[in-house]
Design an enzyme around this catalytic site. Structure first.
Site, mmCIF file in Angstrom:
data_model
loop_
_atom_site.group_PDB
_atom_site.id
_atom_site.type_symbol
_atom_site.label_atom_id
_atom_site.label_comp_id
_atom_site.label_asym_id
_atom_site.label_seq_id
_atom_site.Cartn_x
_atom_site.Cartn_y
_atom_site.Cartn_z
ATOM 1 C CE1 TYR A 11 57.476 63.878 8.818
ATOM 2 C CE2 TYR A 11 56.866 66.124 8.261
ATOM 3 C CZ TYR A 11 57.466 64.929 7.923
ATOM 4 O OH TYR A 11 58.058 64.781 6.694
ATOM 5 C CE LYS A 66 65.124 49.631 8.102
ATOM 6 N NZ LYS A 66 65.673 49.097 6.833
ATOM 7 C CG ASP A 86 65.038 49.513 3.609
ATOM 8 O OD1 ASP A 86 63.904 49.105 3.941
ATOM 9 O OD2 ASP A 86 66.087 48.965 3.998
ATOM 10 C CG ASP A 124 57.369 64.117 3.379
ATOM 11 O OD1 ASP A 124 56.759 64.543 2.384
ATOM 12 O OD2 ASP A 124 58.265 64.762 3.963
HETATM 13 MG MG MG Z 1 57.151 66.573 0.948
#
Ligand code: MG
Ligand code: NAI
Length: 372
Positions: free
Chosen positions: A141, A211, A244, A268
């Site tokens: 972001y 990850k 994951d 998120d």
């Molecule tokens: Mg969201």
């Protein structure tokens, strides 16, 4: 003068309705606040070419906290078409006001409690009580993105990165780059916030999500930093999981988890998963918290197809208001508000459509207010 100055940012669509409903509850609580309305959202983009005008930024600089409903966002290309004709073609680029607000005010903690209130027909499992700490200012972001990729950048990457040679024959304009930028400082402060919370609230474990086996540089930094911070909290267990695998384990053994901490994007993703486990978007609440300011909001958006019908669930926003009270130190009021919400859910007499009921947004808020 009221004890607290609260910026009141309804935004678009159902944001307006859930905020009106929340006000019913705050008024009944006799929370000693002046609510200062602020302009944010799609309407202001269309009219002024800015979804987060400077006057709203100035407002946020002088309040104790803010409550925010939801906004409508659209992709850059379709956004341009809805600008007032006089503003078109003048280089106004649509940017998400929420991401901007988080970065501008350094609201680096995104705190998302996910609690299954007893009797909610939407609970995945009764008794779930997870808390997510999502890093809120960097990672994918950061806004460092290129499409098209400038030739200087592709030349440089060609020199510096071997794997980049796989893309060297892709014509300009046929690929894009989004940079994931994570700092040690950014990683450290979010992990520390998670451990501090765990310590204060007698939580047993913090799980670090990443990850790092594939995204070695950035997620490796996040994980290494987390391990260092964890050493300062010997009484709290720490473990880690790939994003994951985490999605799978959360569904399989949700009670193995307690406090979760993650970089921005994984945070998120995991937030939506966890919100759904405790009732979905009508229950997901969130705080964007910095050193000086905090902005509380439901995690859902403006739900345009339901706007203006007074039917959506205001509990996510009411629970966000509870978080705001807590953050301001109004813990007695926060506790009373949460108990009232829990009681309304447990009784099951008043339910909005998402809970399988027929009550309105206003009726749900009134039911909570009546328990206060
Ligand atoms: Mg969201
Ligand atoms: P959304 O969260 O607005 O709605 C998706 C669906 O979830 C709705 O159609 C509705 O069925 C349900 N829903 C949402 N809130 C609910 C509530 N309080 N009670 C009951 N049901 C509820 O997401 P969507 O439709 O993807 O996005 C709509 C707009 O909102 C877009 O412009 C998007 O960019 C924006 N958005 C804004 C956010 C924010 O302001 N923080 C977050 C997410 C999306």
């Amino acid at each position: 003068m009221a004890r607290y100055q609260i910026a009141w940012l309804p935004g678009d669509g159902i944001g307006v309705e859930v905020m009106d409903a929340t006000r019913i509850v705050l008024n009944r609580l006799q929370f000693d606040a002046a609510y200062l309305p602020g302009d944010i959202g799609w309407e202001f983009w269309c009219r002024e070419g800015d979804a987060f005008p400077q006057r709203t930024i100035d407002l946020l600089k002088r309040v104790d906290a803010a409550l925010f409903g939801a906004i409508t966002s659209k992709p850059v290309k379709s956004a341009e078409k809805e600008l007032a004709p006089a503003l078109q073609g003048r280089g106004h680029a649509y940017r998400s006001p929420i991401v901007r607000m988080r970065q501008l005010f350094d609201l680096y903690v995104c705190l998302r409690p996910c609690k299954a209130y007893a009797g909610n027909p939407l609970n995945f499992r009764e008794g779930l009580d997870l808390v997510i700490f999502r890093e809120n200012t960097e990672d994918l972001y950061a806004g460092v993105e290129f499409n098209p990729v400038p030739p200087e950048l592709s030349d440089l990457l060609g020199q510096l990165s071997k794997p980049f040679s796989a893309f060297k024959d892709v014509p300009a304009g046929q690929y894009a780059i989004s940079c994931k930028v994570n700092t040690r400082k950014g990683s450290e402060r979010i992990v520390r916030a998670a451990f501090e919370f765990a310590q204060k609230n007698r939580r047993r474990k913090v799980t670090v999500i990443h990850k790092a086996n594939v995204v070695r540089a950035t997620d490796g930094l996040f994980l290494d930093t987390a391990r260092e911070v964890a050493k300062e909290y010997p009484n709290i267990a720490m473990d880690d999981a790939n994003i994951d695998a985490m999605c799978m384990w959360l569904l399989k053994n949700p009670f193995n988890y307690d406090v979760l901490v993650a970089p921005n994007l994984y945070g998120d993703i995991i937030s939506d998963l966890c919100a759904q486990m405790v009732g979905g978007l009508g229950f997901g609440c969130s705080g964007n918290i910095g050193e000086k300011l905090a902005v509380f909001e439901p995690t859902h958006g403006s739900a345009p197809k339901h706007a203006g019908q007074n039917k959506c669930n205001p509990l996510a926003t009411i629970l966000a208001a509870r978080m705001m009270l807590d953050w301001l130190g109004e813990t007695e009021k926060a506790g009373r508000l949460e108990s009232a919400v829990a009681e309304v859910i447990r009784e099951g007499r008043v339910r909005t459509y998402d809970m399988g009921g027929r009550n309105t947004t206003t009726e749900m808020a009134a039911a909570v207010a009546a328990k206060l």
